[in-house]
Every structure is written in structure tokens, then in C-alpha cells.
Write a protein that holds these residues in place. Structure first.
Motif, PDB file in Angstrom:
ATOM      1  N   ASP A   1     -21.520  24.858  49.124  1.00 23.62           N
ATOM      2  CA  ASP A   1     -21.581  24.607  50.663  1.00 23.62           C
ATOM      3  C   ASP A   1     -21.843  25.983  51.509  1.00 23.62           C
ATOM      4  O   ASP A   1     -21.504  26.984  51.130  1.00 23.62           O
ATOM      5  CB  ASP A   1     -20.085  24.256  50.907  1.00 23.62           C
ATOM      6  CG  ASP A   1     -19.727  23.854  52.612  1.00 23.62           C
ATOM      7  OD1 ASP A   1     -20.439  22.798  52.753  1.00 23.62           O
ATOM      8  OD2 ASP A   1     -19.685  24.867  53.232  1.00 23.62           O
ATOM      9  N   ARG A   2     -23.017  25.776  52.284  1.00 27.90           N
ATOM     10  CA  ARG A   2     -23.380  26.839  52.913  1.00 27.90           C
ATOM     11  C   ARG A   2     -22.337  27.478  53.954  1.00 27.90           C
ATOM     12  O   ARG A   2     -22.601  28.798  54.011  1.00 27.90           O
ATOM     13  CB  ARG A   2     -24.403  26.294  54.116  1.00 27.90           C
ATOM     14  CG  ARG A   2     -25.499  27.363  54.610  1.00 27.90           C
ATOM     15  CD  ARG A   2     -26.507  26.708  55.603  1.00 27.90           C
ATOM     16  NE  ARG A   2     -27.255  26.140  54.629  1.00 27.90           N
ATOM     17  CZ  ARG A   2     -28.656  25.703  55.002  1.00 27.90           C
ATOM     18  NH1 ARG A   2     -29.031  25.557  56.021  1.00 27.90           N
ATOM     19  NH2 ARG A   2     -29.501  25.186  53.881  1.00 27.90           N
ATOM     20  N   ASP A   3     -21.534  26.804  54.569  1.00 28.33           N
ATOM     21  CA  ASP A   3     -20.504  27.539  55.453  1.00 28.33           C
ATOM     22  C   ASP A   3     -19.599  28.475  54.330  1.00 28.33           C
ATOM     23  O   ASP A   3     -19.136  29.570  54.842  1.00 28.33           O
ATOM     24  CB  ASP A   3     -19.468  26.371  55.952  1.00 28.33           C
ATOM     25  CG  ASP A   3     -20.378  25.677  57.088  1.00 28.33           C
ATOM     26  OD1 ASP A   3     -21.275  26.273  57.586  1.00 28.33           O
ATOM     27  OD2 ASP A   3     -19.869  24.838  57.389  1.00 28.33           O
ATOM     28  N   PHE A   4     -19.357  27.742  53.180  1.00 32.68           N
ATOM     29  CA  PHE A   4     -18.604  28.790  52.205  1.00 32.68           C
ATOM     30  C   PHE A   4     -19.359  29.880  51.835  1.00 32.68           C
ATOM     31  O   PHE A   4     -18.818  31.067  51.748  1.00 32.68           O
ATOM     32  CB  PHE A   4     -18.214  27.818  50.863  1.00 32.68           C
ATOM     33  CG  PHE A   4     -17.790  28.811  49.763  1.00 32.68           C
ATOM     34  CD1 PHE A   4     -16.894  29.464  49.634  1.00 32.68           C
ATOM     35  CD2 PHE A   4     -18.666  28.820  49.039  1.00 32.68           C
ATOM     36  CE1 PHE A   4     -16.197  30.240  48.667  1.00 32.68           C
ATOM     37  CE2 PHE A   4     -18.428  29.494  47.745  1.00 32.68           C
ATOM     38  CZ  PHE A   4     -17.287  30.233  47.477  1.00 32.68           C
ATOM     39  N   LEU A   5     -20.540  29.777  51.482  1.00 30.53           N
ATOM     40  CA  LEU A   5     -21.396  30.804  51.185  1.00 30.53           C
ATOM     41  C   LEU A   5     -21.514  31.996  52.261  1.00 30.53           C
ATOM     42  O   LEU A   5     -21.564  33.199  52.130  1.00 30.53           O
ATOM     43  CB  LEU A   5     -22.910  30.537  50.845  1.00 30.53           C
ATOM     44  CG  LEU A   5     -22.950  29.735  49.615  1.00 30.53           C
ATOM     45  CD1 LEU A   5     -24.363  28.957  49.534  1.00 30.53           C
ATOM     46  CD2 LEU A   5     -22.614  30.340  48.338  1.00 30.53           C
ATOM     47  N   GLU A   6     -21.888  31.354  53.557  1.00 31.32           N
ATOM     48  CA  GLU A   6     -21.822  32.332  54.623  1.00 31.32           C
ATOM     49  C   GLU A   6     -20.652  33.030  54.802  1.00 31.32           C
ATOM     50  O   GLU A   6     -20.543  34.492  55.353  1.00 31.32           O
ATOM     51  CB  GLU A   6     -22.344  31.631  55.811  1.00 31.32           C
ATOM     52  CG  GLU A   6     -22.480  32.442  57.210  1.00 31.32           C
ATOM     53  CD  GLU A   6     -23.404  33.621  57.067  1.00 31.32           C
ATOM     54  OE1 GLU A   6     -23.437  34.505  57.787  1.00 31.32           O
ATOM     55  OE2 GLU A   6     -24.443  33.290  56.213  1.00 31.32           O
ATOM     56  N   TYR A   7     -19.429  32.424  54.760  1.00 30.35           N
ATOM     57  CA  TYR A   7     -18.242  33.216  54.887  1.00 30.35           C
ATOM     58  C   TYR A   7     -18.017  34.136  53.752  1.00 30.35           C
ATOM     59  O   TYR A   7     -17.575  35.378  53.919  1.00 30.35           O
ATOM     60  CB  TYR A   7     -16.956  32.220  54.524  1.00 30.35           C
ATOM     61  CG  TYR A   7     -15.622  32.828  54.499  1.00 30.35           C
ATOM     62  CD1 TYR A   7     -15.022  33.602  55.684  1.00 30.35           C
ATOM     63  CD2 TYR A   7     -14.895  33.277  53.318  1.00 30.35           C
ATOM     64  CE1 TYR A   7     -13.905  34.303  55.659  1.00 30.35           C
ATOM     65  CE2 TYR A   7     -13.864  33.727  52.986  1.00 30.35           C
ATOM     66  CZ  TYR A   7     -13.394  34.503  54.292  1.00 30.35           C
ATOM     67  OH  TYR A   7     -12.124  35.146  54.294  1.00 30.35           O
ATOM     68  N   LEU A   8     -18.261  33.718  52.596  1.00 33.23           N
ATOM     69  CA  LEU A   8     -18.104  34.651  51.521  1.00 33.23           C
ATOM     70  C   LEU A   8     -19.142  36.076  51.557  1.00 33.23           C
ATOM     71  O   LEU A   8     -18.577  37.080  51.291  1.00 33.23           O
ATOM     72  CB  LEU A   8     -18.418  33.955  49.963  1.00 33.23           C
ATOM     73  CG  LEU A   8     -18.189  34.796  48.653  1.00 33.23           C
ATOM     74  CD1 LEU A   8     -16.343  34.926  48.711  1.00 33.23           C
ATOM     75  CD2 LEU A   8     -18.688  33.968  47.761  1.00 33.23           C
ATOM     76  N   ARG A   9     -20.410  35.922  51.937  1.00 32.70           N
ATOM     77  CA  ARG A   9     -21.106  37.017  52.083  1.00 32.70           C
ATOM     78  C   ARG A   9     -20.779  37.750  53.275  1.00 32.70           C
ATOM     79  O   ARG A   9     -20.564  39.113  52.981  1.00 32.70           O
ATOM     80  CB  ARG A   9     -22.721  36.479  52.347  1.00 32.70           C
ATOM     81  CG  ARG A   9     -23.504  37.624  52.497  1.00 32.70           C
ATOM     82  CD  ARG A   9     -25.050  37.002  52.908  1.00 32.70           C
ATOM     83  NE  ARG A   9     -24.662  36.365  54.360  1.00 32.70           N
ATOM     84  CZ  ARG A   9     -24.899  37.080  55.448  1.00 32.70           C
ATOM     85  NH1 ARG A   9     -25.019  38.426  55.509  1.00 32.70           N
ATOM     86  NH2 ARG A   9     -24.905  36.791  56.558  1.00 32.70           N
TER      87      ARG A   9
END
Length: 601
Positions: free
Chosen positions: A304-312
Motif C-alpha cells: 500500500d502506498r500510504d504504508f510505504l510513505e509512512y515507513l520511508r
């Protein structure tokens, strides 16, 4: 620059492109050859029984897939010999070293197949047989080339008798003993000649002609013509080492050590990779390859893009001190807190997987390794290994956990799924919940996991046998949840069930999530597999004969980690080659040359 690789079939687009270029070279370099010689090439690779030889095609190509030359070997496993049918450099590539490299690789293959020598035809250099001086000069050039390797025509036989009296340039039968110095027995020669004339030229050679030629091999051992173009015929023995194109492509996350959580009890440490690497480097099975960078779209296809953005964002904002999730949104998942550290529990499945500055960077590089390993399959490699950490198989579409941040295994499978059906086999002690979550509704990616029962082992909430997929993916998720104590024999019984399911799926690619935490004494597991069990498991998987990428997952007992990895891959390689080469235990290189471009055609 060029590489030499084997083309096993025409399943991959890269292989189809290579075969099409080989067909073009055939037509261009051998205009008098029947059209069927090039047209039948794909079927020769797919259906060897029809042609009574197993066809083995090697190409020399560059990084852009442009074929610069090829060699086609015919193997007769029942008689244990190889016949070189074609070898040619592409137009304007003669004299570039391609022919010599191809011929040497084909000699290595003949030796690996257990052949005592390599046979092929070459046009004659005697004026009485080749009266045209231009043609004869070309024949001399070819025979000189082969003589450098110790290959010479057989003499005192009727092999070069023309089918039609008066025809010119009948072929010699040339023999390369592969540097062994072993004489060619008359009985062996007669069997080989009969097979060549009946299987390859059966439509052209009358029975009485075949019997006449076979009966002419009376000398025992068969005589070879003395060297004519080199002062002493050399004994060039191919190296016994595994050829580079047959080794397992090795992609290592060299940047893994930046992610190092120095806390007591955190077993996912850099020493894991070093322990494995030491054993692999000494095995001779691997070909180290460069890791290539792949765009974020491949990661976003799985997570999920939101998850990736948060993790980064959260990782890159942190100092070297890790943080652990401690607040979980059981009551209100729709309104996350502002503070990124507090928000960690909204994306995590446990309390022991920390966020740290290097977690994102190391995980992202692990993804590049897995994608590079997958890409090696698309380039024609049969086996590849992404030796990475942190692991990935517990990372779901929008969550991390179990030491995993990005699911490298799932990302590799997604990448390959655009080129054919995929099966994922997870053999880690813990359930591969990440792959299950990501592919649960898809029929093109079959996910299988052999793991400890979730009643007793992490992740506890998934991995139950009744979880079989949803919608179009129903039946394409398979969980084998095993009891707390399992030995090697018990594991193999379940592995065979999983492999039967994979065979039924008929995938173009296999992705193995390799967990070595099933070993006896691993601090995170309770099973009792030993080194010999890992080798047996690898062999069972290899025998499937499916292009396979292995992605490293768990395994934390560094005393045995390297040994178990080496034994697994020894079995995998042996199994894969047992499936391809039933008797594994064989050819030309100057300019374009087809030994069988003769009057028999």
C-alpha cells in the motif's frame, strides 16, 4: 562483450528472441540448408523424443540480448555421445573470439554429460574430394581451427563416401577426445555412426549405404588422421568446474549491515549473511552478479502506498536509536495520531520489530537484490539466489513485523507474474503471512507455506489450513501447518505434497522463501532438520525443473547457518540438473560453420 548461455526452451520472451535470431543466422549463413532446419528449432528444444536426440542450444549474446553466435549440440543419452550439429558466428562477427568461446563451452558440456568425446562433420581438405580451391581453402581453415583443440578426422573408413557418385565435398567425421587421450573403440564408433546416419539422415541414407559405412570401421581403436596444421595436437581438457552459465546467480545485499539493532536477544543480525556467504564462496556453485536498482513502482505493486510513505518517512527521520511499536489501533484505526513514532502500531503486527533509520534503506536494497535475482530468470538463468536481510515474508500489503519491512519474496513473484504463472513455496519455520495477504485473491500466483502451526508459533493469527484464498484466488493459497516437533523425514513427506500441488499449477517460475530456522537448535524454532535434510529438500525442489529464484528469509543459528545453506543449494543444483540432464556425469568456433552442411542434404 558477450556471455554464453544455454537456451532451455522457448517459454521466456528473452529465449524466444534469442531463438528467432539464431534462426536468422541459420538462414543467412547456411542458405543451402533446408528451411526445416531453422523452423524446427523451437520444437527440437520442446520435444526431443520426436528427433531422437536431445537438442542443447547455446548462444553468445550481449547485455541487450543481441545474439552474436550460437552452437547446437545433439545429445544421445542412450548411447552416451554428443554430435555437434551447428556452430556459427553471426555475420561480420567471425574472427572475434566468439566461435572459440562457444566451441570450448560445448566441449565443457560434452564432458559434463559424461561423454568420452565429441563428434561432428567437417568438409574435406583433400583436392580429390574438394576440387574447388576456394571451397577447399575454407575447409582448411575450419579443420585448422579444430585441430588446435585436438579434434581430427577419422581415417581408413568409408564415412566420406558420397551418397551420389561424383558429388564433391563429402564430409569427414571428426572426433574430439576432449583432451582425455583415450582411444576411440571401433564398437563405440560403429554405434555412433549408425545413430548419426539413421537418426539424423534416415530420410536420405538407404539402408545398404548405412550398413556399408558402419562396416568400414574395422580398425580398433579407430585411427585419427595425424596433425596436419599444428606441430603437435594439443590435449586441451575442459575445466571440470561448473561453467559460469550453469552456476546459481548470486545477488547479495552488501548494504545489509547498515541495519544492525544492537540489542540483547535481537537475532536478526549481520553475522547471518557473513556465515552463509563464507560457505557459498567455497562451494563453486555460485556466480556473483551485480545488483541493479529498480523503480518504486515494483514495490507499490505489492505494498500500500500510504504504508510505504509512512515507513520511508519515519525511518529516515529517526536517529540510530530504534523505536518499537507500542500503541495499536484496536478501537479506532481510521484516525491515526500525528506523531510518527506513536503511529508505528497502525502498520505493525508485533511489538518486537523496531523502526530504525537504516531499516528502510537496507530493506529497499534487499528488494533490488530480489528483483535482480528474478530478472536473472528472465535473462535465461535457471537458478538464482537473493541473499538478503532484513527478511521480508512477514510484511503484508500494509504492515511490517517479524523483522520484516518490505516483502522481497512477494515483490519478486509479482515481477515474474507478468511473464507467466508463479508459485511461491515458503519453507520458513514461520508462516509466510505476507505472501498470503498479498496474493490471497489471485489465481496466477499460487502461495504455499510449510510452517509450524499458528496455535504454537508466530505469527499466531494466520497460517491455518482452512485459509485457502478468496474469490478468484480460492484454492490458490495452501497452508501446511505442522506440529511442534518435526524431523527431516516428516518435513519431506509434507514437502512432496506441496511439490505435487506446484506441478499441478504448472508455473513458469518458482519463488522459494528459504527459511533455515527449521534447523535443529534454531533459537526461533522447535524443529530438528539437519544438513542432510536441507540437501534432500533442495534436491526435491530442484527436480521440478522450474526456473527458480530463492530469497533468503529466516535462520538464526549462525553455527550451522552457512553449512545448511550450502547443503540446500548443493541439493537444489543437483536436482535441477538431474531433471535436465538425465545422465549428466557435449561443438566449433572459427567463422560460420555447420559441420553437416554436406551433400547428404
Amino acid at each position: 562483450m558477450f556471455r554464453i548461455r544455454r537456451i532451455h526452451d522457448d517459454v521466456l520472451q528473452s529465449n524466444r528472441n534469442a531463438i528467432a535470431q539464431v534462426q536468422h543466422i541459420l538462414r543467412a549463413q547456411f542458405p543451402s540448408a533446408p528451411a526445416s532446419d531453422s523452423e524446427s528449432l523451437p520444437e527440437m528444444l520442446r520435444n526431443p523424443l520426436k528427433y531422437r536426440f536431445r537438442s542443447i542450444l547455446f548462444v553468445a549474446d550481449d547485455s541487450r540480448g543481441r545474439v552474436k553466435g550460437f552452437g547446437l549440440l545433439l545429445h544421445a543419452p542412450d548411447l552416451g555421445f554428443c554430435f555437434l550439429d551447428f556452430i556459427s558466428a553471426a555475420a561480420h562477427r567471425t574472427g572475434s573470439g566468439i566461435g572459440g568461446a562457444l566451441y570450448q563451452r560445448l566441449r565443457e558440456e560434452a564432458l559434463a554429460l559424461g561423454c568420452d568425446g565429441l563428434f561432428f562433420e567437417c568438409l574435406p581438405d583433400e583436392p580429390a574430394l574438394s576440387p574447388n580451391p576456394v571451397t577447399r581453402a575454407e575447409n582448411v581453415r575450419r579443420l585448422r581451427f579444430y585441430e588446435r583443440f585436438g579434434a581430427r578426422p577419422l581415417t581408413e573408413t568409408a564415412y566420406e563416401t558420397p551418397l551420389t557418385p561424383g558429388d564433391t565435398d563429402p564430409p569427414y567425421l571428426v572426433f574430439d577426445d576432449l583432451g582425455s587421450g583415450k582411444p576411440l573403440a571401433a564398437s563405440t564408433a560403429r554405434s555412433v555412426v549408425r545413430a548419426i546416419l539413421e537418426r539424423k539422415y534416415g530420410a536420405l541414407c538407404p539402408r545398404e549405404y548405412v550398413e556399408m559405412v558402419v562396416a568400414s570401421f574395422r580398425d580398433d581403436p579407430v585411427r585419427l588422421r595425424p596433425p596436419r596444421y599444428v606441430s603437435v595436437a594439443p590435449a586441451i581438457r575442459p575445466e571440470p568446474a561448473i561453467p559460469a552459465d550453469e552456476r546459481i546467480a548470486l545477488l547479495v545485499n552488501e548494504e545489509h549491515s547498515i541495519h544492525h539493532v544492537r540489542e540483547r536477544g535481537y537475532v536478526e543480525s549481520p553475522v547471518r549473511i557473513r556465515s552463509i556467504r563464507r560457505q557459498l564462496d567455497a562451494s563453486g556453485l555460485f556466480e556473483p552478479m551485480s545488483v541493479r536498482h529498480f523503480g518504486d513502482r515494483h514495490v507499490e505493486a505489492v505494498h500500500d502506498r500510504d504504508f510505504l510513505e509512512y515507513l520511508r518517512r519515519v525511518c529516515l527521520k529517526l536517529s540510530d536509536q530504534p523505536i518499537y511499536p507500542y500503541v495499536f489501533p484496536i478501537r479506532n484505526a481510521a484516525r491515526p495520531p500525528r506523531d510518527l513514532a506513536v503511529r508505528a502500531g497502525y502498520y505493525c503486527i508485533d511489538t518486537f520489530t523496531p523502526l530504525a533509520r537504516a531499516a528502510w534503506l537496507a530493506s529497499r536494497r534487499a528488494v533490488d537484490c530480489a528483483l535482480s535475482a528474478a530478472d536473472e530468470l528472465l535473462r535465461g538463468r535457471r537458478l538464482s539466489y537473493a541473499l538478503v536481510r532484513p527478511p521480508g515474508h512477514h510484511a503484508e500489503r500494509r504492515s511490517f513485523g517479524g523483522f520484516c519491512y518490505l516483502n522481497s519474496t512477494a515483490i519478486a513473484a509479482e515481477y515474474l507474474s507478468h511473464h507467466g504463472k508463479v508459485a511461491i513455496l515458503d519453507v520458513d519455520y514461520h508462516h509466510g503471512n505476507g505472501q498470503q495477504d498479498i496474493f490471497y485473491e489471485r489465481p496466477d500466483v499460487l502461495t504455499l507455506s510449510i510452517h509450524a502451526h499458528p496455535r504454537e508459533a508466530y505469527p499466531y493469527f494466520s497460517g491455518f489450513p482452512e485459509e485457502r484464498g478468496r474469490g478468484d484466488g480460492l484454492g490458490y493459497n495452501v497452508n501446511y501447518a505442522l506440529r511442534e516437533t518435526v524431523d527431516g523425514t516428516g518435513f519431506r513427506l509434507v514437502l512432496e505434497r506441496a511439490l505435487r500441488r506446484i506441478r499441478g499449477h504448472r508455473p513458469a517460475f518458482l519463488v522459494v522463501a528459504l527459511g533455515l530456522d527449521t534447523a535443529k537448535g534454531d533459537p526461533t524454532g522447535s524443529w530438528a532438520l539437519g544438513a542432510k535434510d536441507f540437501e534432500a529438500n533442495g534436491r526435491m525442489i530442484g527436480v521440478l525443473g522450474i526456473p527458480t529464484v530463492v530469497v533468503q528469509e529466516g535462520g538464526y543459528d549462525t553455527r550451522v547457518l552457512g553449512t545448511n545453506a550450502r547443503r540446500f543449494f548443493s541439493g537444489l543444483w543437483a536436482g535441477a540438473h538431474a531433471g535436465q540432464e538425465a545422465s549428466r556425469k557435449p561443438a566449433h568456433g572459427a567463422a560460420a560453420n555447420r559441420p553437416t552442411e554436406t551433400n547428404r542434404r
